[in-house]
Design an enzyme around this catalytic site. Structure first.
Site, PDB file in Angstrom:
ATOM      1  N   ASP A  92       0.820  -1.210   0.000  1.00  0.00           N
ATOM      2  CA  ASP A  92       0.000   0.000   0.000  1.00  0.00           C
ATOM      3  C   ASP A  92       0.859   1.269   0.000  1.00  0.00           C
ATOM      4  O   ASP A  92       0.500   2.278  -0.599  1.00  0.00           O
ATOM      5  CB  ASP A  92      -0.930  -0.001   1.208  1.00  0.00           C
ATOM      6  CG  ASP A  92      -2.081  -0.993   1.045  1.00  0.00           C
ATOM      7  OD1 ASP A  92      -2.244  -1.533  -0.068  1.00  0.00           O
ATOM      8  OD2 ASP A  92      -2.798  -1.229   2.024  1.00  0.00           O
TER       9      ASP A  92
ATOM     10  N   GLU B  98      -5.171   9.994   3.783  1.00  0.00           N
ATOM     11  CA  GLU B  98      -5.579  11.067   4.674  1.00  0.00           C
ATOM     12  C   GLU B  98      -4.582  12.206   4.715  1.00  0.00           C
ATOM     13  O   GLU B  98      -3.401  12.055   4.349  1.00  0.00           O
ATOM     14  CB  GLU B  98      -5.768  10.548   6.106  1.00  0.00           C
ATOM     15  CG  GLU B  98      -4.491  10.313   6.900  1.00  0.00           C
ATOM     16  CD  GLU B  98      -3.793   9.012   6.597  1.00  0.00           C
ATOM     17  OE1 GLU B  98      -2.554   9.063   6.361  1.00  0.00           O
ATOM     18  OE2 GLU B  98      -4.431   7.959   6.590  1.00  0.00           O
TER      19      GLU B  98
ATOM     20  N   TYR C 198      -5.089   5.317   9.501  1.00  0.00           N
ATOM     21  CA  TYR C 198      -4.870   6.170  10.682  1.00  0.00           C
ATOM     22  C   TYR C 198      -6.201   6.532  11.345  1.00  0.00           C
ATOM     23  O   TYR C 198      -6.334   6.523  12.575  1.00  0.00           O
ATOM     24  CB  TYR C 198      -4.115   7.423  10.236  1.00  0.00           C
ATOM     25  CG  TYR C 198      -3.497   8.262  11.326  1.00  0.00           C
ATOM     26  CD1 TYR C 198      -3.473   7.848  12.661  1.00  0.00           C
ATOM     27  CD2 TYR C 198      -2.914   9.485  11.014  1.00  0.00           C
ATOM     28  CE1 TYR C 198      -2.889   8.638  13.642  1.00  0.00           C
ATOM     29  CE2 TYR C 198      -2.329  10.282  11.984  1.00  0.00           C
ATOM     30  CZ  TYR C 198      -2.320   9.860  13.293  1.00  0.00           C
ATOM     31  OH  TYR C 198      -1.739  10.638  14.261  1.00  0.00           O
TER      32      TYR C 198
END
Length: 277
Positions: free
Chosen positions: A62, A133, A175
């Site tokens: 990822d 994010e 997160y």
């Protein structure tokens, strides 16, 4: 996937075991089918490497996919993720994929395209994109962050705590989830705001629709912007704007791909606990 394009870009994290063997095998198979194969030597790949590519085969995990965001979004190149890492929420395939399976899916057989929302953050003349994010924190790890948040000009709240996370649906399993935020289906056109260790316990995550534009006014003189886990820049006195970006990122998925199967297997969701030992 654009059938007229003949270039396959390979973005390879060579620190992963068997990465070199895998890219050699798959690029060799593609060349035999008259594809132009470009194995990018720079990491992260430069944006221009994605120009005119049919797809980008990302070999790593990822984190490797996150490094390809800018180029893939700019040129609309689908990502074909092969996971050699640990969790692999975004990288669907493994190194067990056969040459035939790889070429079939690159050509659109037994495959489907999944579009993911990404976020834009800007202040002054700076603009960044994030697939997972953005986080806002104080530059000093020992200092709390104090920030005012507005949504489309309307005051939301003052947030005091360790920081703020602005998450895409894709990033809600990263997160944001660790900070107690919600899981959001990747097809939802929304994004989440989660406060990290808020000093007011009633501060909970907020979910905004994709048309909302958030304005963040940090009261700390040394607040920093973190994009997909990487510190980008600090800013002073300027408002930070976060919103869903007009760009998107596409992923090549096997036909019948299930998001809930990924959650069950990667997050260890079980069945009925009464039947388990």
């Amino acid at each position: 996937m654009n059938s007229s394009k003949n270039k396959i870009l390979f973005a390879v994290n060579r620190t992963k075991p068997n990465a070199d063997i895998l890219v050699k095998r798959l690029s060799g198979a593609a060349k035999r089918e008259n594809f132009e194969c470009v194995i990018e030597g720079k990491f992260p790949p430069p944006e221009d490497a994605f120009k005119d590519a049919k797809c980008c085969c990302v070999i790593g995990g990822d984190g490797t996919i996150l490094s390809c965001l800018s180029g893939a979004a700019k040129y609309g190149v689908p990502i074909f993720g092969i996971n050699l890492g640990k969790l692999g929420f975004m990288a669907t395939f493994t190194d067990s994929i056969s040459d035939e399976e790889f070429l079939d899916m690159v050509n659109g057989k037994n495959a489907e395209m999944e579009t993911r929302t990404i976020l834009s953050a800007s202040f002054g003349k700076n603009r960044f994109l994030a697939l997972n994010e953005f986080a806002v924190k104080s530059q000093s790890p020992a200092e709390i962050l104090s920030a005012e948040v507005l949504a489309d000009g309307e005051f939301v709240a003052d947030f005091v705590g360790d920081g703020l996370i602005f998450s895409t649906p894709t990033g809600t399993s990263a997160y944001n989830l660790s900070a107690g935020g919600p899981l959001i289906h990747p097809k939802a056109r929304v994004f989440a705001l989660t406060s990290i260790c808020p000093h007011t316990l009633s501060n909970r995550s907020l979910v905004f629709d994709s048309e909302t534009k958030l304005e963040i006014r940090a009261k700390n003189p040394n607040a920093v912007l973190i994009r997909d886990g990487n510190v980008e820049k600090s800013w002073r006195g300027e408002p930070l704007f976060v919103e869903a970006a007009p760009e998107t990122v596409k992923f090549v998925r096997p036909a019948g791909h299930s998001h809930f199967y990924i959650l069950r297997t990667k997050l260890g969701w079980g069945g009925n606990p009464r039947t388990q030992r």
